[in-house]
Each structure stands twice: as structure tokens, then as C-alpha cells.
Write a protein that holds these residues in place. Structure first.
Motif, mmCIF file in Angstrom:
data_model
loop_
_atom_site.group_PDB
_atom_site.id
_atom_site.type_symbol
_atom_site.label_atom_id
_atom_site.label_comp_id
_atom_site.label_asym_id
_atom_site.label_seq_id
_atom_site.Cartn_x
_atom_site.Cartn_y
_atom_site.Cartn_z
ATOM 1 N N GLY A 1 0.800 -1.219 0.000
ATOM 2 C CA GLY A 1 0.000 0.000 0.000
ATOM 3 C C GLY A 1 0.833 1.269 0.000
ATOM 4 O O GLY A 1 2.016 1.270 0.327
ATOM 5 N N VAL A 2 0.158 2.356 -0.351
ATOM 6 C CA VAL A 2 0.829 3.639 -0.495
ATOM 7 C C VAL A 2 1.338 4.171 0.846
ATOM 8 O O VAL A 2 2.418 4.767 0.906
ATOM 9 N N LEU A 3 0.605 3.953 1.919
ATOM 10 C CA LEU A 3 1.051 4.443 3.226
ATOM 11 C C LEU A 3 2.348 3.761 3.658
ATOM 12 O O LEU A 3 3.288 4.431 4.100
ATOM 13 N N VAL A 4 2.417 2.444 3.510
ATOM 14 C CA VAL A 4 3.646 1.719 3.865
ATOM 15 C C VAL A 4 4.796 2.178 2.982
ATOM 16 O O VAL A 4 5.918 2.384 3.456
ATOM 17 N N ALA A 5 4.530 2.385 1.692
ATOM 18 C CA ALA A 5 5.584 2.852 0.782
ATOM 19 C C ALA A 5 6.082 4.233 1.193
ATOM 20 O O ALA A 5 7.290 4.486 1.198
ATOM 21 N N ALA A 6 5.170 5.129 1.562
ATOM 22 C CA ALA A 6 5.577 6.476 1.984
ATOM 23 C C ALA A 6 6.389 6.418 3.272
ATOM 24 O O ALA A 6 7.417 7.099 3.392
ATOM 25 N N VAL A 7 5.968 5.601 4.216
ATOM 26 C CA VAL A 7 6.723 5.446 5.467
ATOM 27 C C VAL A 7 8.085 4.823 5.171
ATOM 28 O O VAL A 7 9.101 5.237 5.744
ATOM 29 N N ALA A 8 8.125 3.859 4.261
ATOM 30 C CA ALA A 8 9.402 3.229 3.891
ATOM 31 C C ALA A 8 10.365 4.263 3.309
ATOM 32 O O ALA A 8 11.567 4.219 3.577
#
Length: 195
Positions: free
Chosen positions: A82-89
Motif C-alpha cells: 500500500g501507499v502508506l507503507v511505501a511512503a513510510v518506507a
């Protein structure tokens, strides 16, 4: 209990996340230690286009290889987790970069990583559901140009290696296309929807 496609998506997403995280120290190590030539107080270089009669070829700092891979892996993290996990990564990756980059490259490495990966995310996200391979290529190209410009300017105050940086990273994005096509087809066959 998690359904099989969800469990597979999570497991693959975690693998992509770990690989994404590993590209950061790898890029920082490569640029200082590995290449066919190392510039004094500058980067180690690798050839990205061969020399031909009348043309000297094109070289780039060796970290470009991992940066190109990182752009693709970020897209895969988003597809699976998901986009949230990618942004946090990306944010965590910028912190890792700040801690692992050589002192002379901390600001350049961290800023280039953060801005280019966010640019990659911004281009990939609207394209990904309908055209995954196009999304990976387009976002990778935007990310690699942003990364190259920002890193070279901040690290060395020069864009001397810009062409080599862009070509070296583009090679890595282009080499990912067969894998992305295979992954998209396999996802469709297995009923694995993006996160």
C-alpha cells in the motif's frame, strides 16, 4: 485468518521492503568503494555506455545501480503493502541514508533519496491500477532524473556526471520490465490485487 492471496501479497511485500531497505546502504557503500575508477574526493565510477571509436563512453557513480533498483522496489512495496507503507518506507529510508552515508554525502544522499522516491510515488500511484508496467517505467524515469540532479548538485556542486547517472539508473529500470510483466501476469492468474 488471512486468505492465501493476502498472505502471499504480505509475504512478497515484506521481501520487497527488505530489499528496498538494503539498496540504501548498498548505494552508499558502492559510491565510495566500488568502480572501475575512483575520483579523488569524488565518487567511484562504473561504465554505463561502452566506449566506441571516436567516443569515450559514459560513466556514472556506482551507486546509480542501486538507486535504479530502489525506484522499482519502492513501486513493488506500494503494490504489495500500500501507499502508506511505501511512503513510510521512503521516510525511514531517508533516515537510514542519513545515518549510513559518508559524512560528505549525508545531505545529498538523504535529500536526493527522499525527494526522488516521493516523486516516484507521486507518478506511480495514479498509473498503477490500470498500467502497472507503464507506471513503473514512468515513475522510475521521473525518480531517476530527480535523484540524479539533486544528488550531483548537492554532493559535488556539479552536474558533470548527470548523463551517466540518468543512463545508469535507466538501465536498472529497463532491466526490470520483463520481471514487471511477469509479475503482473502472475498476479492476474493468482487473483492477487494490488494493496
Amino acid at each position: 485468518m488471512m486468505h492465501a492471496p493476502d498472505a502471499r501479497r504480505l509475504a512478497e511485500g515484506l521481501v520487497f521492503l527488505v530489499l528496498f531497505a538494503l539498496t540504501i546502504p548498498a548505494a552508499n557503500w558502492l559510491i565510495q568503494h566500488a568502480g572501475t575508477a575512483c575520483v579523488p574526493r569524488g565518487p567511484c565510477l562504473v561504465p554505463v555506455l561502452p566506449a566506441l571509436p571516436g567516443w569515450s563512453g559514459l560513466s556514472a557513480p556506482s551507486g546509480v545501480l542501486m538507486v535504479g533498483v530502489a525506484l522499482v522496489l519502492r513501486d513493488l512495496v506500494q503494490r504489495r503493502l500500500g501507499v502508506l507503507v511505501a511512503a513510510v518506507a521512503v521516510l525511514v529510508g531517508a533516515l537510514i541514508s542519513a545515518f549510513l552515508a559518508p559524512p560528505a554525502l549525508v545531505i545529498a544522499s538523504t535529500a536526493a533519496f527522499l525527494v526522488s522516491e516521493m516523486a516516484d510515488l507521486a507518478v506511480y500511484t495514479p498509473l498503477a491500477r490500470r498500467r502497472m508496467v507503464t507506471a513503473v517505467v514512468a515513475s522510475g524515469l521521473v525518480g531517476l532524473v530527480v535523484d540524479s540532479l539533486l544528488f550531483l548538485w548537492l554532493a559535488f556542486g556539479s552536474l558533470d556526471f548527470l548523463a551517466g547517472q540518468v543512463v545508469g539508473k535507466a538501465w536498472m529500470v529497463l532491466l526490470s520490465i520483463p520481471f514487471m510483466v511477469w509479475l503482473r501476469r502472475r498476479d492476474e492468474r493468482l487473483g492477487l490485487a494490488p494493496a
